[in-house]
Design a protein around this motif. Structure first.
Motif, PDB file in Angstrom:
ATOM      1  N   GLU A  62       0.937  -0.933  -0.100  1.00 21.09           N
ATOM      2  CA  GLU A  62      -0.055   0.546   0.011  1.00 21.09           C
ATOM      3  C   GLU A  62       0.686   1.286  -0.254  1.00 21.09           C
ATOM      4  OE1 GLU A  62      -3.650  -0.074  -0.222  1.00 21.09           O
ATOM      5  OE2 GLU A  62      -4.288  -1.833   0.068  1.00 21.09           O
ATOM      6  N   PRO A  63       0.623   2.725  -0.601  1.00 16.41           N
ATOM      7  CA  PRO A  63       1.894   3.636  -0.959  1.00 16.41           C
ATOM      8  C   PRO A  63       0.726   4.535   1.327  1.00 16.41           C
ATOM      9  CG  PRO A  63      -0.492   3.601  -2.211  1.00 16.41           C
ATOM     10  CD  PRO A  63      -1.197   2.416  -1.790  1.00 16.41           C
ATOM     11  N   ASN A  64       1.727   5.123   0.954  1.00 18.54           N
ATOM     12  CA  ASN A  64       2.047   6.087   2.143  1.00 18.54           C
ATOM     13  C   ASN A  64       1.435   7.767   2.114  1.00 18.54           C
ATOM     14  OD1 ASN A  64       3.140   7.844   0.935  1.00 18.54           O
ATOM     15  ND2 ASN A  64       5.318   7.931   1.792  1.00 18.54           N
ATOM     16  N   SER A  65       1.128   7.708   2.851  1.00 17.33           N
ATOM     17  CA  SER A  65      -0.157   8.694   2.985  1.00 17.33           C
ATOM     18  C   SER A  65       0.145   9.759   1.428  1.00 17.33           C
ATOM     19  CB  SER A  65      -0.276   9.738   3.954  1.00 17.33           C
ATOM     20  OG  SER A  65       0.834  10.248   4.779  1.00 17.33           O
ATOM     21  N   ASP A  66       1.197  10.541   1.223  1.00 20.17           N
ATOM     22  CA  ASP A  66       1.571  11.396  -0.339  1.00 20.17           C
ATOM     23  C   ASP A  66       2.008  10.247  -1.249  1.00 20.17           C
ATOM     24  OD1 ASP A  66       2.169  12.473   1.846  1.00 20.17           O
ATOM     25  OD2 ASP A  66       4.412  12.369   2.283  1.00 20.17           O
ATOM     26  N   GLY A  67       1.410   9.219  -1.042  1.00 22.92           N
ATOM     27  CA  GLY A  67       0.983   8.826  -2.600  1.00 22.92           C
ATOM     28  C   GLY A  67       2.372   6.946  -2.615  1.00 22.92           C
ATOM     29  N   ASN A  84      11.448   4.229  -4.476  1.00 23.41           N
ATOM     30  CA  ASN A  84      10.239   4.072  -4.288  1.00 23.41           C
ATOM     31  C   ASN A  84       9.538   5.305  -5.229  1.00 23.41           C
ATOM     32  OD1 ASN A  84      10.631   6.882  -3.580  1.00 23.41           O
ATOM     33  ND2 ASN A  84       9.628   6.915  -1.302  1.00 23.41           N
ATOM     34  N   ILE A  85       8.351   4.607  -5.913  1.00 22.87           N
ATOM     35  CA  ILE A  85       7.498   5.312  -6.646  1.00 22.87           C
ATOM     36  C   ILE A  85       6.424   6.139  -6.585  1.00 22.87           C
ATOM     37  CG2 ILE A  85       8.300   3.707  -8.524  1.00 22.87           C
ATOM     38  CD1 ILE A  85       5.573   2.504  -8.959  1.00 22.87           C
ATOM     39  N   ASN A  86       6.086   6.665  -6.995  1.00 22.96           N
ATOM     40  CA  ASN A  86       4.897   7.523  -6.869  1.00 22.96           C
ATOM     41  C   ASN A  86       3.325   7.204  -7.009  1.00 22.96           C
ATOM     42  OD1 ASN A  86       2.546   9.946  -6.012  1.00 22.96           O
ATOM     43  ND2 ASN A  86       4.878  10.632  -4.624  1.00 22.96           N
ATOM     44  N   VAL A  87       2.320   6.623  -6.804  1.00 20.22           N
ATOM     45  CA  VAL A  87       1.304   6.217  -7.142  1.00 20.22           C
ATOM     46  C   VAL A  87       0.122   6.914  -7.078  1.00 20.22           C
ATOM     47  CG1 VAL A  87       1.607   4.020  -7.839  1.00 20.22           C
ATOM     48  CG2 VAL A  87       0.365   4.303  -5.695  1.00 20.22           C
ATOM     49  N   GLY A  88       0.660   8.582  -6.194  1.00 17.71           N
ATOM     50  CA  GLY A  88      -0.403   9.549  -5.446  1.00 17.71           C
ATOM     51  C   GLY A  88      -1.393  10.083  -6.916  1.00 17.71           C
ATOM     52  N   ASN A  89      -1.564  11.775  -6.238  1.00 21.71           N
ATOM     53  CA  ASN A  89      -2.162  12.291  -7.522  1.00 21.71           C
ATOM     54  C   ASN A  89      -1.376  13.753  -6.901  1.00 21.71           C
ATOM     55  OD1 ASN A  89      -4.357  10.123  -8.336  1.00 21.71           O
ATOM     56  ND2 ASN A  89      -5.425  10.542  -6.601  1.00 21.71           N
TER      57      ASN A  89
END
Length: 978
Positions: A62-67, A84-89
């Motif tokens: 699961e991603p963290n709160s920042d994605g 890491n990679i960012n999957v957030g918006n």
């Protein structure tokens, strides 16, 4: 005054309009800017799936709160995930960040451009836009791409190929299509010339977008190329050319020929020809059954293009036939007017020289024509004169083998053995043989005193203790510690290091030639398999070529032997005795009956055939590396049915060569196997969390392919298997079509209560004796079995997949060779008999149909707690229009074109919605769906857009995948789902 006032008014109005236009450009949103389009494309992509497709290993759940989602660093060994990679918006969506010192921080498009693209982030944006069917503005979509130089026709028309094929026999439409030919016109604006456009590929071959394009006139005539204008403004004369070649910005085109590039890694023979017409002609006449093994490529820039190391890397360990025109440029010979007759080689001579550095064998195939100064006869002339592919192969086999210019001391120019006299003296005193540098850069040596091979990874740090470890007692007696004085008969540590480094630097050991414990087929000087069999043990080896001889050298029949293992798995005297007995067919039959009786003690679903097939597979596993195709073996059954005891029994037959484990990982198997031909046995496979990765690894064993992985040194490392792996499980978990068809499956039944505990298995010593007898039979019959299995795989069994037939042909061929009394027609009957009882059990679906069923089985939320599958919604034709919007939001639509009804599927939307968190997510759905009957690529309006997707005939869906009216429906009974 009136005129001045009018002019002033016009000037003021023009100024106002200019300010308005500038203000609009400055303050209004720029819909066509790269930033805006990048943001929209990132919003539409499934970032995690995209990175997985690019082989980034995602470890976080699961991603963290920042994605941010945890992953392993790309391109280096990373035991503890440190990227890491960012999957957030947010603004960081799509970014990859490596936390190591000097680690990279790249946006998605920059990451793709660096590792999978051509270096241009704009082209990577275009790549993902095409994946999403996202319409970029024309000026952006075509900016700085060579595709814009051509007008592309959307559909192939056979009639356009006829003039070219008729003017240039023996080229066929099939040959053009195999090379990736598309229809178009050149130039894009004037469309003056109708052309075939062929893609050129770079270092990543077909796994990346084309690096450029080559076009030839569809009429067979030359192209007239515009050369610009003279200083006085007049047009320069047009240049006449056979083809025109463009490359993408930052790209490095290497090869032409899509089919050849797609099969370079698995081909046995690679033809490197001089030009496009030769490529098309040769591809047109290669028999269909050889097309995947004999492939054709050419380079895009003519015979005098300088070959690169990347060219050589793509043909590593392949047999390469270089075939250029019969003229001086093509052969790399100086012209009759060239004063410098000793200039560096060009043409075919240069290509042979470079490709020989990695290929197992290179031959410069000379056409039977007189060498002319220029415009000599070519391959197409040879074939159009009536010569067949067999004639061409015969010509190739007559050509001399080109030697590698840097392949060892004996072949290095201007270096003789006398130059290494002192180094040879040092190595002889320590009783070591330097084999050469491996593909990973380590120096491999062999200690004759210890009879062991060692790899020295860093020669600079080699000290006294490590020399003693590698060389044993000879080093203890011949080594001294001082570098400042000479001691007669002794050698310093630095002298030993220098000797190993110098000799190792002049020879190379290919990973494919290094073999560990197990049974292997020897090779001749050209690298082709010969008729010898080499057995590698812990401290010794043996070679069978008429008679059995012991080997105490690390080199034998083109192989480098890496001795090792816990215990010796064969005894040479016992093997010699059993081989003598194996010459008698009656003795062989007696051993086969003994083994069959042993396995008949278990209760099988097919009691008449399963013990017989098990014996055949055990024989094949002893000599598993010599076969062209290797099946996999699964033993299933409920708990307490005897699976584990069976696997234990089989492991005792193979003795120390067996590698039996449970709950293994893919990496653990790779590291344990190394270069050995051990027997891989996985028990309790149903409990393994790594089944998918292990099955992916096992899939390479079929043809002996490789899995390529990045390393910390930015070098690709390949690993593959040539093993018949054995798996025992309650259920194996075969989901994909390639896995289902390559397994030979057995089911052990649980005995009835009255028979429980009565299974008697021979002692370990007796099983070892039986195993040595079976080893002798397998070695004695190996080449006959290989021949039989090759002939049997062509036998057609109605209702059975070709790969299943090929898998079963291997043990049937071995049993036929061991029995010694069967003909091929009789063995074909045996093959049919064995396949008959399992005909209904072999899953005849394919991945495309499995994917379609997964889509139809996926639930859709219709609101108010109503959930129905896609298939159930499609069934209810009375209410289908009510739920059309919900279906379209999930990537499924019903469309009508030319009064015909279709199902329209949008792969990327389906992947993100219906197939989210399934095994299908992240796969290329379009490739699978295009294999369904009547499937075509199309573009239709759906969910407010007009995306590209797959269109399938409504009638096909009703006839093949959905049938019967839904209960309670007032529909016309077109179809219903079940």
């Amino acid at each position: 005054d009136a005129k001045l006032a009018l002019l002033g008014f016009a000037f003021v109005m023009k100024l106002i309009v200019s300010f308005v236009m500038v203000g609009r450009w400055c303050w209004m949103p720029k819909a066509n800017s790269w930033t805006e389009h990048k943001r929209k494309i990132l919003a539409g992509l499934d970032i995690e799936s995209v990175y997985r497709e690019m082989t980034v290993e995602i470890t976080g759940h699961e991603p963290n709160s920042d994605g941010w989602l945890t992953c392993r660093s790309y391109g280096r060994d990373d035991r503890n995930p440190s990227a890491n990679i960012n999957v957030g918006n947010g603004s960081a969506r799509g970014r990859y960040h490596d936390f190591s010192i000097g680690g990279e921080s790249l946006g998605l498009f920059d990451f793709h451009a660096k590792y999978f693209g051509d270096g241009s982030f704009k082209n990577s944006v275009r790549h993902f836009a095409r994946q999403l069917s996202y319409d970029l503005p024309k000026r952006i979509a075509e900016e700085k791409t060579v595709r814009a130089k051509f007008h592309w026709r959307k559909e192939w028309e056979s009639s356009f190929a006829l003039p070219y094929c008729n003017s240039k026999p023996p080229i066929t439409e099939r040959g053009i299509l195999m090379a990736g030919g598309c229809l178009g016109d050149f130039p894009a604006k004037s469309r003056e010339f109708p052309v075939f456009i062929f893609p050129t590929y770079g270092e990543l071959l077909c796994s990346a977008d084309p690096a450029g394009y080559v076009a030839v006139n569809r009429t067979g005539k030359n192209l007239m190329i515009y050369q610009g204008k003279n200083p006085d403004g007049s047009d320069r004369p047009k240049r006449e050319a056979k083809n025109i070649n463009f490359r993408e910005e930052h790209a490095k085109p290497l090869w032409v020929g899509r089919w050849g590039c797609a099969h370079l890694r698995t081909a046995e023979i690679v033809w490197k020809v001089e030009g496009i017409s030769d490529l098309l002609a040769l591809q047109s006449i290669i028999p269909e059954h050889l097309q995947e093994k004999h492939v054709v490529v050419t380079n895009p820039n003519g015979c005098n293009e300088t070959p690169l190391l990347a060219h050589a890397e793509h043909v590593s360990d392949r047999v390469v036939y270089v075939l250029h025109d019969a003229d001086r440029p093509g052969q790399g010979l100086p012209s009759s007017t060239d004063k410098d007759a000793n200039r560096r080689p060009q043409g075919a001579a240069k290509w042979c020289q470079v490709l020989a550095t990695t290929a197992s064998q290179v031959r410069n195939v000379q056409l039977p024509y007189e060498i002319s100064d220029k415009h000599g006869q070519d391959l197409r002339d040879f074939l159009s004169s009536g010569s067949s592919y067999e004639d061409l192969l015969r010509l190739a086999h007559q050509a001399p083998v080109e030697s590698e210019p840097t392949g060892g001391i004996d072949t290095v120019a201007k270096v003789s053995e006398e130059d290494f006299a002192f180094e040879r003296e040092v190595l002889a005193a320590l009783e070591i043989d330097v084999l050469g540098i491996t593909d990973s850069g380590a120096i491999q040596i062999y200690s004759m005193a210890q009879r062991e091979s060692h790899e020295i990874r860093n020669i600079d740090t080699m000290h006294r203790a490590s020399i003693l470890k590698y060389c044993g007692l000879p080093a203890r007696h011949r080594l001294h510690d001082s570098d400042d004085e000479d001691v007669e008969g002794l050698y310093s540590i630095s002298q030993v290091r220098d000797a190993i480094a110098l000799i190792g630097g002049y020879s190379r050991v290919s990973d494919d030639n290094v073999v560990g414990p197990g049974v292997w087929q020897g090779r001749d000087k050209g690298g082709d398999p010969n008729t010898s069999i080499v057995l590698v043990g812990k401290k010794m080896g043996a070679k069978l070529n008429g008679s059995l001889a012991e080997i105490d050298s690390p080199r034998a029949d083109g192989l480098v032997l890496e001795f090792g293992g816990a215990d010796e798995w064969f005894d040479i005297e016992t093997l010699r005795s059993n081989l003598k007995l194996a010459e008698n067919p009656q003795w062989r039959k007696g051993v086969l009956e003994e083994a069959e009786e042993l396995f008949a003690r278990w209760l099988w679903r097919h009691q008449d055939y399963d013990p017989y097939m098990l014996v055949g597979l055990i024989l094949c596993t002893w000599v598993q590396t010599i076969f062209d195709w290797r099946p996999l073996v699964s033993v299933t059954g409920v708990s307490n049915s005897g699976k584990t005891s069976l696997l234990n029994c089989i492991s005792k037959i193979f003795g120390p060569l067996a590698m039996k484990s449970s709950s293994s990982t893919e990496a653990g198997i790779r590291q344990a196997v190394k270069k050995s031909a051990c027997v891989i046995m996985c028990d309790e496979f149903e409990d393994s969390k790594h089944r998918d990765k292990i099955l992916e690894l096992f899939r390479t064993s079929g043809r002996g392919d490789k899995i390529l992985r990045g390393t910390a040194h930015q070098e690709g490392a390949g690993f593959g298997l040539r093993h018949i792996a054995w798996i025992a499980a309650i259920e194996v978990g075969l989901k994909k079509e390639p896995d289902k068809n390559r397994f030979i499956s057995f089911e052990v039944l649980k005995p009835i209560d009255s028979e429980w505990g009565k299974l008697v298995v021979p002692s370990n010593a007796d099983l070892a004796v039986l195993g040595q007898k079976l080893l002798a039979i397998a070695v004695h019959c190996a080449f006959d079995a290989k021949t039989f299995s090759h002939q049997l795989k062509s036998h057609n069994v109605v209702g059975i997949d070709r790969r299943v037939i090929e898998s079963y042909s291997v043990p049937i061929g071995m049993l036929g060779a061991a029995d010694g009394s069967f003909t091929i027609p009789e063995l074909s009957e045996q093959l049919e008999l064995v396949l008959e009882p399992v005909r209904g059990e072999i899953i005849q679906t394919n991945d495309a149909e499995d994917l379609l069923h997964a889509i139809l089985d996926s639930p859709v939320d219709l609101g108010r707690g109503d959930r129905q599958t896609v298939g159930q919604i499609l069934v209810d034709t009375d209410r289908l229009h009510l739920f059309a919007d919900q279906l379209e939001r999930h990537g499924v639509g019903v469309v009508v074109k030319d009064s015909e009804k279709f199902i329209f599927l949008h792969p990327s939307i389906i992947s993100r919605t219906l197939l989210r968190d399934t095994d299908w997510q992240g796969q290329n759905l379009q490739t699978h769906l295009m294999r369904l009957p009547t499937a075509t690529a199309a573009q239709h309006r759906m969910a407010g857009r007009k995306p590209r997707g797959i269109r399938i005939s409504w009638n096909t869906m009703t006839e093949k995948y959905l049938a019967g009216p839904r209960p309670g429906s007032k529909s016309d009974g077109i179809f219903s789902f079940h």
